[in-house]
Design a protein around this motif. Structure first.
Motif, PDB file in Angstrom:
ATOM      1  N   LEU A 197      55.312  10.605 -12.645  1.00 49.05           N
ATOM      2  CA  LEU A 197      56.090  11.373 -11.683  1.00 49.05           C
ATOM      3  C   LEU A 197      57.444  11.719 -12.298  1.00 49.05           C
ATOM      4  O   LEU A 197      58.168  10.839 -12.760  1.00 49.05           O
ATOM      5  N   LEU A 254      61.085  13.677 -11.613  1.00 49.62           N
ATOM      6  CA  LEU A 254      61.985  14.210 -10.594  1.00 49.62           C
ATOM      7  C   LEU A 254      63.291  14.633 -11.237  1.00 49.62           C
ATOM      8  O   LEU A 254      63.743  14.028 -12.214  1.00 49.62           O
ATOM      9  N   THR A 273      60.595  16.626  -6.998  1.00 53.88           N
ATOM     10  CA  THR A 273      59.493  16.639  -7.949  1.00 53.88           C
ATOM     11  C   THR A 273      59.429  17.990  -8.656  1.00 53.88           C
ATOM     12  O   THR A 273      59.730  19.032  -8.069  1.00 53.88           O
ATOM     13  N   TYR A 330      56.560  18.706 -10.783  1.00 54.77           N
ATOM     14  CA  TYR A 330      55.218  18.927 -11.292  1.00 54.77           C
ATOM     15  C   TYR A 330      54.624  20.195 -10.684  1.00 54.77           C
ATOM     16  O   TYR A 330      54.996  20.636  -9.599  1.00 54.77           O
ATOM     17  N   SER A 339      48.999  19.029 -11.451  1.00 52.55           N
ATOM     18  CA  SER A 339      49.860  17.874 -11.141  1.00 52.55           C
ATOM     19  C   SER A 339      50.611  17.339 -12.350  1.00 52.55           C
ATOM     20  O   SER A 339      51.089  16.215 -12.321  1.00 52.55           O
ATOM     21  N   TRP A 362      57.071   6.050  -4.225  1.00 50.26           N
ATOM     22  CA  TRP A 362      57.224   7.471  -4.496  1.00 50.26           C
ATOM     23  C   TRP A 362      55.998   8.311  -4.143  1.00 50.26           C
ATOM     24  O   TRP A 362      56.086   9.528  -4.108  1.00 50.26           O
ATOM     25  N   ASN A 382      51.277  10.784  -8.072  1.00 54.18           N
ATOM     26  CA  ASN A 382      51.677  10.999  -9.466  1.00 54.18           C
ATOM     27  C   ASN A 382      52.353   9.783 -10.102  1.00 54.18           C
ATOM     28  O   ASN A 382      52.384   9.677 -11.329  1.00 54.18           O
ATOM     29  N   VAL A 426      57.845   6.519 -13.533  1.00 53.95           N
ATOM     30  CA  VAL A 426      58.687   7.507 -12.861  1.00 53.95           C
ATOM     31  C   VAL A 426      59.838   7.878 -13.780  1.00 53.95           C
ATOM     32  O   VAL A 426      60.467   7.005 -14.388  1.00 53.95           O
ATOM     33  N   ASN A 438      63.367   9.955 -13.438  1.00 56.96           N
ATOM     34  CA  ASN A 438      64.291  10.576 -12.500  1.00 56.96           C
ATOM     35  C   ASN A 438      65.535  11.031 -13.262  1.00 56.96           C
ATOM     36  O   ASN A 438      66.306  10.207 -13.760  1.00 56.96           O
ATOM     37  N   ALA A 483      61.236  15.729  -2.837  1.00 57.55           N
ATOM     38  CA  ALA A 483      60.246  14.644  -2.793  1.00 57.55           C
ATOM     39  C   ALA A 483      60.252  14.000  -1.428  1.00 57.55           C
ATOM     40  O   ALA A 483      61.252  13.948  -0.716  1.00 57.55           O
TER      41      ALA A 483
END
Length: 223
Positions: free
Chosen positions: A74, A76, A81, A83, A88, A116, A119, A124, A126, A222
């Protein structure tokens, strides 16, 4: 260790007190690395596999199974997000965030779907940018070389009211494509956008030699 992070529990907490395997790439780390793009800056995270396929495509993942269609991570930017609904995964070549505007990048290893959602299987990422009030005024930066023939960024921050601040930026580059004979194929791009204003603004991208010509990408908040 006294850094404040927010990606582990969606609230500010000290890095030393987080109950997660997390790495933080700071603005100072990015500046010292000499990275020219967001994927290059992610190479500073030891818990990620980052590979560049050509002048446009990147493969970034964690815990193996890396490829351009990797979709188990994922990503961000300021909590939104990035993606694509197509598969995805992330089109890394369109994530044109001025590196000077990044405050820090938080990279979490391991599943994060409980917090979250979709994904966040293997981790993650961020990317947290600076507040607009910290990027006021005009900034010009650029350079060039043998592969990166020319690249530059223009950013302007201004006050839109007594309590609202905003910044607008444009980025462009001209570089050789890899894997093809020199001077037969070159990639040019101009990106315009805005960031860190209430609820975000759109990012308008113009690629002079791209068949699509122009695309508009709106951030998706998100859940």
């Amino acid at each position: 260790m006294n850094l404040q992070v927010t990606s582990v529990s969606k609230r500010p907490e000290r890095l030393s007190q987080t109950a997660s395997a997390i790495q933080v790439i700071t603005q100072e780390d990015i500046r010292r690395s000499g990275a020219a793009s967001l994927p290059e800056a992610l190479r500073l995270a030891t818990n990620l596999q980052v590979a560049q396929l050509d002048s446009r495509q990147w493969a970034i993942s964690a815990r193996g199974f890396n490829g351009t269609a990797a979709n188990k991570l994922l990503v961000l930017i300021d909590g939104r997000t990035v993606y694509t609904p197509l598969f995805s995964g992330v089109f890394w070549d369109v994530q044109e965030v001025p590196l000077g505007d990044i405050d820090r990048i938080e990279v979490i290893s391991g599943p994060g779907a409980t917090l979250w959602g979709a994904n966040a299987v293997n981790g993650v990422i961020n990317v947290i940018t600076k507040d607009a009030k910290d990027t006021q005024g005009l900034l010009l930066s650029g350079g060039g070389g043998t592969e990166q023939h020319g690249f530059g960024t223009v950013r302007y921050g201004a006050a839109l009211g007594s309590t609202v601040r905003a910044r607008f930026y444009g980025r462009g580059f001209d570089r050789d494509a890899t894997g093809v004979p020199r001077r037969t194929r070159r990639r040019r791009r101009l990106v315009l956008g805005a960031g860190r204003v209430p609820d975000g603004l759109g990012c308008i991208e113009h690629q002079p030699r791209h068949p699509a010509g122009r695309s508009v990408r709106w951030p998706h908040r998100a859940g």
